[in-house]
Design a protein around this motif. Structure first.
Motif, PDB file in Angstrom:
ATOM      1  N   GLN A 153       0.743  -1.315   0.017  1.00  0.00           N
ATOM      2  CA  GLN A 153       0.040   0.094   0.083  1.00  0.00           C
ATOM      3  C   GLN A 153       0.893   1.428  -0.025  1.00  0.00           C
ATOM      4  O   GLN A 153       0.350   2.520   0.172  1.00  0.00           O
ATOM      5  CB  GLN A 153      -0.799   0.047   1.247  1.00  0.00           C
ATOM      6  CG  GLN A 153      -2.001  -1.041   1.341  1.00  0.00           C
ATOM      7  CD  GLN A 153      -2.713  -0.843   2.689  1.00  0.00           C
ATOM      8  OE1 GLN A 153      -2.091  -1.447   3.533  1.00  0.00           O
ATOM      9  NE2 GLN A 153      -3.745  -0.405   2.635  1.00  0.00           N
ATOM     10  N   TYR A 154       2.033   1.198  -0.201  1.00  0.00           N
ATOM     11  CA  TYR A 154       2.850   2.157   0.038  1.00  0.00           C
ATOM     12  C   TYR A 154       2.643   3.419  -0.805  1.00  0.00           C
ATOM     13  O   TYR A 154       2.451   4.643  -0.176  1.00  0.00           O
ATOM     14  CB  TYR A 154       4.575   1.736  -0.341  1.00  0.00           C
ATOM     15  CG  TYR A 154       5.293   2.976  -0.169  1.00  0.00           C
ATOM     16  CD1 TYR A 154       5.588   3.424   1.116  1.00  0.00           C
ATOM     17  CD2 TYR A 154       5.895   3.774  -1.047  1.00  0.00           C
ATOM     18  CE1 TYR A 154       6.716   4.407   1.273  1.00  0.00           C
ATOM     19  CE2 TYR A 154       6.759   4.762  -1.113  1.00  0.00           C
ATOM     20  CZ  TYR A 154       7.164   5.240  -0.040  1.00  0.00           C
ATOM     21  OH  TYR A 154       7.976   6.262   0.347  1.00  0.00           O
ATOM     22  N   MET A 155       2.459   3.234  -2.173  1.00  0.00           N
ATOM     23  CA  MET A 155       2.232   4.359  -2.829  1.00  0.00           C
ATOM     24  C   MET A 155       0.964   5.264  -2.645  1.00  0.00           C
ATOM     25  O   MET A 155       0.772   6.362  -3.130  1.00  0.00           O
ATOM     26  CB  MET A 155       2.076   3.865  -4.499  1.00  0.00           C
ATOM     27  CG  MET A 155       3.541   3.414  -5.220  1.00  0.00           C
ATOM     28  SD  MET A 155       4.954   4.799  -4.587  1.00  0.00           S
ATOM     29  CE  MET A 155       4.236   6.062  -5.220  1.00  0.00           C
ATOM     30  N   ASP A 213       2.145   3.051  10.890  1.00  0.00           N
ATOM     31  CA  ASP A 213       3.093   2.198   9.773  1.00  0.00           C
ATOM     32  C   ASP A 213       3.493   3.182   8.721  1.00  0.00           C
ATOM     33  O   ASP A 213       2.651   3.429   7.969  1.00  0.00           O
ATOM     34  CB  ASP A 213       2.346   0.913   9.258  1.00  0.00           C
ATOM     35  CG  ASP A 213       3.415   0.207   8.400  1.00  0.00           C
ATOM     36  OD1 ASP A 213       4.284   0.944   7.939  1.00  0.00           O
ATOM     37  OD2 ASP A 213       2.840  -1.013   8.324  1.00  0.00           O
ATOM     38  N   PRO A 214       4.757   3.562   8.575  1.00  0.00           N
ATOM     39  CA  PRO A 214       5.148   4.457   7.495  1.00  0.00           C
ATOM     40  C   PRO A 214       4.789   4.001   6.083  1.00  0.00           C
ATOM     41  O   PRO A 214       5.121   5.026   5.095  1.00  0.00           O
ATOM     42  CB  PRO A 214       6.660   4.715   7.899  1.00  0.00           C
ATOM     43  CG  PRO A 214       7.063   3.556   8.567  1.00  0.00           C
ATOM     44  CD  PRO A 214       6.014   3.050   9.262  1.00  0.00           C
ATOM     45  N   HIS A 215       4.654   2.863   5.724  1.00  0.00           N
ATOM     46  CA  HIS A 215       4.522   2.155   4.563  1.00  0.00           C
ATOM     47  C   HIS A 215       2.949   2.119   4.242  1.00  0.00           C
ATOM     48  O   HIS A 215       2.625   1.693   3.208  1.00  0.00           O
ATOM     49  CB  HIS A 215       4.957   0.675   4.357  1.00  0.00           C
ATOM     50  CG  HIS A 215       6.239   0.693   4.974  1.00  0.00           C
ATOM     51  ND1 HIS A 215       6.554   0.246   6.341  1.00  0.00           N
ATOM     52  CD2 HIS A 215       7.502   1.113   4.592  1.00  0.00           C
ATOM     53  CE1 HIS A 215       7.945  -0.026   6.427  1.00  0.00           C
ATOM     54  NE2 HIS A 215       8.309   0.740   5.437  1.00  0.00           N
ATOM     55  N   LYS A 216       2.173   2.680   5.165  1.00  0.00           N
ATOM     56  CA  LYS A 216       0.599   2.462   4.827  1.00  0.00           C
ATOM     57  C   LYS A 216      -0.199   3.707   4.954  1.00  0.00           C
ATOM     58  O   LYS A 216       0.238   4.570   5.764  1.00  0.00           O
ATOM     59  CB  LYS A 216       0.086   1.446   5.849  1.00  0.00           C
ATOM     60  CG  LYS A 216       0.205  -0.243   5.535  1.00  0.00           C
ATOM     61  CD  LYS A 216      -0.631  -0.987   6.266  1.00  0.00           C
ATOM     62  CE  LYS A 216       0.238  -2.448   6.261  1.00  0.00           C
ATOM     63  NZ  LYS A 216       0.017  -3.322   7.355  1.00  0.00           N
ATOM     64  N   PRO A 217      -1.198   4.022   4.380  1.00  0.00           N
ATOM     65  CA  PRO A 217      -2.097   4.983   4.426  1.00  0.00           C
ATOM     66  C   PRO A 217      -2.688   4.837   5.837  1.00  0.00           C
ATOM     67  O   PRO A 217      -2.904   3.667   6.445  1.00  0.00           O
ATOM     68  CB  PRO A 217      -3.292   4.671   3.446  1.00  0.00           C
ATOM     69  CG  PRO A 217      -3.080   3.313   2.924  1.00  0.00           C
ATOM     70  CD  PRO A 217      -1.732   2.660   3.293  1.00  0.00           C
ATOM     71  N   GLY A 218      -2.882   5.832   6.363  1.00  0.00           N
ATOM     72  CA  GLY A 218      -3.620   5.862   7.800  1.00  0.00           C
ATOM     73  C   GLY A 218      -4.975   6.794   7.519  1.00  0.00           C
ATOM     74  O   GLY A 218      -5.086   7.644   7.050  1.00  0.00           O
TER      75      GLY A 218
END
Ligand code: HEC
Ligand code: HEC
Ligand code: HEC
Ligand code: HEC
Ligand code: HEC
Ligand code: HEC
Ligand code: HEC
Ligand code: HEC
Ligand code: HEC
Ligand code: HEC
Length: 290
Positions: A118-120, A186-191
């Protein structure tokens, strides 16, 4: 297909020469999980680079990626032209800002789908940040997870306003090491407001287990909106990390319609929670009185 000398599908270059068979193999490789496709230079692995990049190659041999059997071209892509030209500029993927975040992330995503799928669509991907803003692959003397700096310092560097909240009187004990930014984010995921990577409120409830529920009588504010509708989670000048100085003000921000006799209570800076003590939800009383 080719950008800055990098080929995402190295075998396609030889399509004309090698014919349909190779095309099918290459295409299958692409579709099934995007594993980096081997090319003739990869076969030589790290050795193909050692001649000209001895320092990097030597350090790499003891690195986590090498132990995990990754080779140089898994990240840097097809290096044929790079080697043939003796390292001419622009002939190999170098993860610099000339590329888009997606171009830089692509090689990494091939192996790190689980972490980064989900990073992007998350805030850092959207802000065009690359993995390398936080991770240093060739850095030696590494922090956990190959981070450029210890996690706390890393986040604080770009989010000083948030760090300031953690210096307020009422705050989560971040500085004391009881939790970290990545405990909740989580810095790699949307929140979203209450979903910071993981299920709704899950992160809060791991520690505040008494607020878990489900309750027979849920307070919709908590159950629907989440904890941060009432709490300033990083830190706040107010008691209990509340968004308002008085509890009354907080309740009346949603409850214009409390019974008339309640109204007078606000001027006394009423602690509504003195009577509605189960404001997080109750198994006994629909009005959260106990
Ligand atoms: C896991 C991915 C990955 C692997 C494997 C990898 N690199 Fe890199 N490399 C990077 C990234 C990302 C950068 C950009 C700078 C950084 O973050 O370290 C980089 C930068 C470089 C640079 C330019 C900057 C510098 O540090 O001099 C060279 C040269 C280089 N890599 C060579 C190699 C060689 C040779 C190998 C194999 C021995 C290799 N790389 C393996 C990801 C990788
Ligand atoms: C024949 C010599 C030679 C070989 C072999 C070679 N390189 Fe290089 N490479 C160079 C030179 C020269 C540079 C430019 C160095 C500089 O700018 O300091 C360079 C630069 C790079 C860069 C940085 C590019 C940039 O734009 O900043 C990367 C990444 C890199 N090489 C990776 C590799 C990898 C991976 C291999 C093995 C697959 C490899 N190189 C093999 C000579 C070589
Ligand atoms: C804003 C900073 C930041 C960015 C950008 C970032 N990461 Fe991370 N990454 C972290 C932090 C912090 C951790 C440590 C998390 C932990 O220890 O719980 C981590 C952990 C990881 C891990 C190991 C943990 C796991 O879940 O297996 C991998 C793999 C990883 N990152 C890959 C990537 C890749 C690939 C990218 C780019 C698509 C990327 N990261 C972008 C900060 C970042
Ligand atoms: C060929 C597969 C492959 C590629 C491509 C790759 N990695 Fe990895 N990565 C691994 C393996 C294997 C490990 C070792 C730890 C493991 O097994 O998870 C690892 C470990 C890591 C870790 C540390 C995880 C931890 O648990 O501490 C980070 C961070 C990371 N990679 C980031 C990146 C980034 C950023 C890129 C792109 C520049 C990248 N990786 C490209 C396979 C790969
Ligand atoms: C290199 C700078 C940089 C680093 C390092 C960094 N961030 Fe960010 N962060 C940004 C940018 C840019 C944005 C998007 C713009 C914004 O909302 O501020 C962002 C957005 C966010 C958001 C979403 C903000 C919102 O309004 O929705 C969160 C949460 C976040 N970062 C947490 C972290 C955490 C946790 C770390 C450490 C693991 C970290 N960041 C490290 C630059 C960074
Ligand atoms: C106890 C859990 C927790 C910790 C620890 C935490 N956060 Fe947050 N953070 C939240 C919640 C909940 C929100 C959502 C607030 C809202 O939307 O009202 C949030 C919102 C944010 C935002 C976007 C809104 C804003 O206030 O700017 C950023 C950026 C952010 N956090 C970064 C960080 C960084 C950086 C750290 C570490 C220094 C950190 N957070 C530590 C829970 C936490
Ligand atoms: C409707 C607003 C509201 C929501 C939503 C809310 N709280 Fe509270 N919370 C309060 C109020 C008001 C107090 C102060 C109670 C008092 O004064 O006795 C409080 C106090 C607390 C306290 C300290 C006192 C105690 O009871 O332990 C914790 C911890 C807490 N809340 C955690 C949470 C968590 C975790 C969530 C999300 C699951 C949450 N809160 C959602 C209003 C709310
Ligand atoms: C790693 C465990 C942990 C996580 C996760 C966590 N907290 Fe806490 N929280 C604590 C601890 C410990 C305290 C007590 C702080 C102190 O030392 O004074 C606290 C205090 C609070 C307080 C103030 C209580 C009071 O009496 O003043 C509120 C409100 C609160 N947390 C809400 C939340 C919310 C909302 C979340 C999720 C976004 C969350 N917490 C996530 C451990 C955690
Ligand atoms: C974010 C908005 C919000 C906040 C803040 C809030 N509530 Fe609620 N509360 C609701 C909603 C929505 C319901 C569901 C019933 C409704 O729609 O009125 C509800 C229901 C209630 C009920 C059940 C009675 C009824 O009307 O169904 C009581 C009692 C109550 N809240 C008390 C409080 C108290 C005390 C506070 C302050 C600590 C508070 N609420 C803060 C949104 C909020
Ligand atoms: C002295 C104790 C007490 C205090 C303080 C108190 N309440 Fe109540 N509240 C009650 C009782 C008892 C009821 C149920 C009787 C009734 O409906 O009149 C009630 C009912 C309610 C209801 C449900 C009304 C309905 O019929 O749907 C809401 C909403 C509410 N209170 C909000 C608040 C808010 C907001 C505050 C703070 C400004 C507050 N209360 C302070 C005792 C209290």
């Amino acid at each position: 297909m080719k950008k800055n000398g990098r080929t995402t599908l190295p075998n396609l270059r030889y399509l004309g020469l090698l014919g349909i068979a190779v095309f099918v193999v290459g295409l299958t490789g692409f579709i099934t999980g995007m594993t980096p496709v081997e090319n003739e230079k990869t076969a030589a692995g790290i050795e193909a680079c050692t001649e000209c990049h001895e320092d990097v190659a030597t350090a790499f041999k003891t690195s986590m990626h090498s132990v995990g059997k990754a080779v140089c071209t898994d990240c840097h892509g097809d290096a044929a032209k790079h080697i043939d030209t003796g390292g001419e500029k622009g002939t190999i993927l170098a993860f610099n800002i000339k590329n888009s975040a997606l171009q830089n992330a692509k090689q990494c995503l091939a192996c790190h789908q689980d972490t980064c799928v989900q990073y992007m669509s998350g805030p850092h991907g959207k802000a065009s940040m690359s993995c390398t803003d936080c991770h240093g692959i060739h850095k030696t003397g590494h922090n956990r997870a190959l981070l450029q700096a210890p996690a706390g310092k890393l986040c604080a560097g770009c989010h000083p306003d948030v760090m300031a909240q953690f210096n307020l009187n009422e705050r989560h004990r971040l500085k004391e090491g009881i939790l970290e930014c990545i405990t909740c984010h989580d810095p790699h995921k949307p929140g979203t407001r209450e979903r910071l990577g993981g299920f709704k409120q899950q992160e809060c409830l791991k520690c505040h287990t008494d607020k878990t529920g489900p309750f027979i009588f849920e307070h919709e504010a908590s159950a629907v909106e989440g904890c941060s509708i009432c709490h300033e989670v990083h830190g706040s000048p107010n008691r209990h990390l509340l968004k308002f100085q008085s509890v009354g003000e907080l309740c009346f921000s949603c409850h214009a319609g409390a019974p008339a006799w309640h109204k007078g209570l606000v001027s006394f800076d009423a602690n509504c929670a003195g009577c509605h003590s189960a404001v997080h939800g109750s198994n006994l009383d629909p009005l959260f009185l106990k």
